[in-house]
Structure formats: C-alpha cells, structure tokens
Design a protein around this motif. Structure first.
Motif, PDB file in Angstrom:
ATOM      1  N   ASP A   5       0.810  -1.218   0.000  1.00  0.00           N
ATOM      2  CA  ASP A   5       0.000   0.000   0.000  1.00  0.00           C
ATOM      3  C   ASP A   5       0.845   1.272   0.000  1.00  0.00           C
ATOM      4  N   ILE A   6       2.147   1.124   0.266  1.00  0.00           N
ATOM      5  CA  ILE A   6       3.044   2.280   0.335  1.00  0.00           C
ATOM      6  C   ILE A   6       3.628   2.544  -1.044  1.00  0.00           C
ATOM      7  N   GLU A   7       3.330   3.733  -1.564  1.00  0.00           N
ATOM      8  CA  GLU A   7       3.846   4.128  -2.880  1.00  0.00           C
ATOM      9  C   GLU A   7       5.246   4.711  -2.762  1.00  0.00           C
ATOM     10  N   ASP A   8       5.452   5.548  -1.726  1.00  0.00           N
ATOM     11  CA  ASP A   8       6.744   6.204  -1.533  1.00  0.00           C
ATOM     12  C   ASP A   8       6.888   6.577  -0.066  1.00  0.00           C
ATOM     13  N   TYR A   9       8.125   6.730   0.392  1.00  0.00           N
ATOM     14  CA  TYR A   9       8.392   7.179   1.753  1.00  0.00           C
ATOM     15  C   TYR A   9       9.725   7.910   1.774  1.00  0.00           C
ATOM     16  N   GLN A  10       9.827   8.871   2.688  1.00  0.00           N
ATOM     17  CA  GLN A  10      11.059   9.640   2.810  1.00  0.00           C
ATOM     18  C   GLN A  10      11.140  10.273   4.194  1.00  0.00           C
ATOM     19  N   PRO A  11      12.355  10.475   4.704  1.00  0.00           N
ATOM     20  CA  PRO A  11      12.491  11.176   5.987  1.00  0.00           C
ATOM     21  C   PRO A  11      12.184  12.656   5.795  1.00  0.00           C
ATOM     22  N   ILE A  12      11.565  13.254   6.780  1.00  0.00           N
ATOM     23  CA  ILE A  12      11.243  14.682   6.688  1.00  0.00           C
ATOM     24  C   ILE A  12      11.503  15.371   8.029  1.00  0.00           C
ATOM     25  N   VAL A  13      11.644  16.671   7.958  1.00  0.00           N
ATOM     26  CA  VAL A  13      11.663  17.539   9.132  1.00  0.00           C
ATOM     27  C   VAL A  13      10.412  18.394   9.008  1.00  0.00           C
ATOM     28  N   TYR A  14       9.606  18.433  10.044  1.00  0.00           N
ATOM     29  CA  TYR A  14       8.326  19.132   9.956  1.00  0.00           C
ATOM     30  C   TYR A  14       7.989  19.779  11.291  1.00  0.00           C
ATOM     31  N   ASN A  15       7.033  20.682  11.261  1.00  0.00           N
ATOM     32  CA  ASN A  15       6.554  21.359  12.457  1.00  0.00           C
ATOM     33  C   ASN A  15       5.142  20.833  12.739  1.00  0.00           C
ATOM     34  N   SER A  16       5.022  19.978  13.731  1.00  0.00           N
ATOM     35  CA  SER A  16       3.741  19.350  14.032  1.00  0.00           C
ATOM     36  C   SER A  16       2.697  20.364  14.490  1.00  0.00           C
ATOM     37  N   LEU A  17       3.137  21.384  15.168  1.00  0.00           N
ATOM     38  CA  LEU A  17       2.205  22.407  15.635  1.00  0.00           C
ATOM     39  C   LEU A  17       1.585  23.152  14.452  1.00  0.00           C
ATOM     40  N   LEU A  18       2.385  23.483  13.441  1.00  0.00           N
ATOM     41  CA  LEU A  18       1.866  24.206  12.272  1.00  0.00           C
ATOM     42  C   LEU A  18       1.071  23.287  11.336  1.00  0.00           C
ATOM     43  N   LEU A  19       1.577  22.083  11.091  1.00  0.00           N
ATOM     44  CA  LEU A  19       0.921  21.183  10.132  1.00  0.00           C
ATOM     45  C   LEU A  19      -0.325  20.496  10.694  1.00  0.00           C
ATOM     46  N   PHE A  20      -0.283  20.152  11.987  1.00  0.00           N
ATOM     47  CA  PHE A  20      -1.358  19.340  12.561  1.00  0.00           C
ATOM     48  C   PHE A  20      -1.989  19.937  13.819  1.00  0.00           C
ATOM     49  N   GLY A  21      -1.488  21.043  14.292  1.00  0.00           N
ATOM     50  CA  GLY A  21      -2.071  21.664  15.479  1.00  0.00           C
ATOM     51  C   GLY A  21      -1.606  21.050  16.779  1.00  0.00           C
ATOM     52  N   GLY A  22      -0.557  20.240  16.753  1.00  0.00           N
ATOM     53  CA  GLY A  22      -0.043  19.661  17.984  1.00  0.00           C
ATOM     54  C   GLY A  22       0.506  18.257  17.773  1.00  0.00           C
ATOM     55  N   TRP A  23       0.591  17.521  18.885  1.00  0.00           N
ATOM     56  CA  TRP A  23       1.180  16.198  18.885  1.00  0.00           C
ATOM     57  C   TRP A  23       0.129  15.167  19.246  1.00  0.00           C
ATOM     58  N   GLY A  24       0.430  13.934  18.993  1.00  0.00           N
ATOM     59  CA  GLY A  24      -0.513  12.848  19.266  1.00  0.00           C
ATOM     60  C   GLY A  24      -0.935  12.200  17.966  1.00  0.00           C
ATOM     61  N   ILE A  25      -2.172  11.765  17.894  1.00  0.00           N
ATOM     62  CA  ILE A  25      -2.750  11.242  16.661  1.00  0.00           C
ATOM     63  C   ILE A  25      -3.546  12.400  16.073  1.00  0.00           C
ATOM     64  N   ARG A  26      -3.079  12.934  14.958  1.00  0.00           N
ATOM     65  CA  ARG A  26      -3.665  14.155  14.408  1.00  0.00           C
ATOM     66  C   ARG A  26      -3.991  14.013  12.932  1.00  0.00           C
ATOM     67  N   MET A  27      -4.996  14.782  12.496  1.00  0.00           N
ATOM     68  CA  MET A  27      -5.341  14.865  11.084  1.00  0.00           C
ATOM     69  C   MET A  27      -5.450  16.345  10.725  1.00  0.00           C
ATOM     70  N   ASN A  28      -4.910  16.719   9.568  1.00  0.00           N
ATOM     71  CA  ASN A  28      -5.020  18.109   9.146  1.00  0.00           C
ATOM     72  C   ASN A  28      -6.141  18.261   8.118  1.00  0.00           C
ATOM     73  N   PHE A  29      -6.298  19.470   7.591  1.00  0.00           N
ATOM     74  CA  PHE A  29      -7.401  19.771   6.668  1.00  0.00           C
ATOM     75  C   PHE A  29      -7.287  19.040   5.330  1.00  0.00           C
ATOM     76  N   ARG A  30      -6.068  18.637   4.962  1.00  0.00           N
ATOM     77  CA  ARG A  30      -5.875  17.888   3.709  1.00  0.00           C
ATOM     78  C   ARG A  30      -6.177  16.396   3.875  1.00  0.00           C
ATOM     79  N   GLY A  31      -6.381  15.964   5.110  1.00  0.00           N
ATOM     80  CA  GLY A  31      -6.632  14.544   5.362  1.00  0.00           C
ATOM     81  C   GLY A  31      -5.383  13.766   5.707  1.00  0.00           C
ATOM     82  N   ASP A  32      -4.222  14.444   5.796  1.00  0.00           N
ATOM     83  CA  ASP A  32      -2.989  13.783   6.206  1.00  0.00           C
ATOM     84  C   ASP A  32      -3.100  13.413   7.681  1.00  0.00           C
TER      85      ASP A  32
END
Length: 171
Positions: A102-129
């Motif tokens: 089911d995995i098409e692609d994967y890569q390591p990333i550096v991200y800001n969880s607060l900006l992308l998802f509103g915090g930490w834990g199990i989160r979903m953003n507006f794009r459905g990620d």
C-alpha cells in the motif's frame, strides 16, 4: 496467523519539559484541593465543589492522568516483513498496520507538528494527512497508493527508512 519478524522497533515516550510541568501543575492543584477540603474540611475556592465532585477530580487529575502520562503514553513503531506497524498507547488496542504493497513512496522529513497538525498525538489536518507523533520534528512521510499521506514521528528517521528499504528489497 504466523508471527511476523520484527526488523525495526522504536518506542518513544513524551520528554517535553513544558508537558511534564503542565501535568504536574494540574496534579498538584488536584492534590491541594483534595487535602484542603476533604482532609482538613476547609472549602477549596470561593464556590467550592461538593466533596464527591472534588474526589472524582482528584482521582482523575491527581492520580490517573499523571500515571497514564508517566507510565503508559508511548508511540511504538515497528517494521515487520510485510509492512509498518504503529501503536499509540493507550489509545490503540492493536497495532495499526500499513502493508508494504500500500506504500507508494516514503522519505524522511523535518516538519513542524504544531503548524501542520495543530499539535502532537494522533492528528489529522485539513488535507486529510494523518500524523502519529509524540514530540520532536523528525519523521517519515509515507505516501500511500490511495493518495493518503501518513507522517510517523521518529527520533531515528534514517534507520526507519533503511528498515523499510530492506523489506522492500525482499518483496
């Protein structure tokens, strides 16, 4: 069902100072109110809650919540022969399985969880990620075949990618 061989395993627990300070502050307030009103009989606050409510508050926020945070809250990430397994305790009873096919692609990333998802834990953003993270800013981004994106926080993104590479090469 045969047991899958574990190729990679990472267990993360929350380590942020501000989180522990908040948990301990709430627990201290619950204990203070309990001792003042229940033990010494002095009403806690200007409009004190009934004793039963205060006892429930003390049990939940003075005992259960800190224990869950200290002992049980953890993110377990495993790579097995057939895919990636994620378990966020105490919220997941079983592992969430993402099959390799089911995995098409994967890569390591550096991200800001607060900006992308509103915090930490199990989160979903507006794009459905979806994100599974417990702290930090490193992770691995999985792009699934049905256009879904899952981000898994990790302290060791390169090792996780190598583990996924190793099972991808065997299939």
């Amino acid at each position: 069902m045969e047991k899958q061989k574990i190729i990679y395993r990472e267990i993360q627990k929350p380590r942020q100072f501000w989180l522990w300070a908040l948990v301990l502050l709430i627990a201290a307030l619950a204990w203070y109110g309990f001792i003042q009103q229940i033990i010494f009989g002095i009403p806690f606050g200007n409009n004190p809650a009934p004793d039963a409510v205060l006892v429930v508050y003390w049990l939940v926020f003075g005992i259960v919540f800190p224990l869950v945070m200290l002992k049980f809250l953890q993110l377990i990430t495993e790579v097995r022969d057939d895919g990636l397994y994620i378990r966020f305790l105490p919220f997941h009873i079983r592992y969430r399985r993402i099959l390799l096919e089911d995995i098409e692609d994967y890569q390591p990333i550096v991200y800001n969880s607060l900006l992308l998802f509103g915090g930490w834990g199990i989160r979903m953003n507006f794009r459905g990620d979806i994100a599974y993270n417990i702290g930090g800013n490193q992770g691995i981004e999985l792009k699934l075949k049905h256009k879904k994106v899952i981000i898994v926080g990790t302290k060791r993104p390169e090792e996780l990618v190598k583990a996924l590479d190793s099972i991808k090469g065997t299939r």
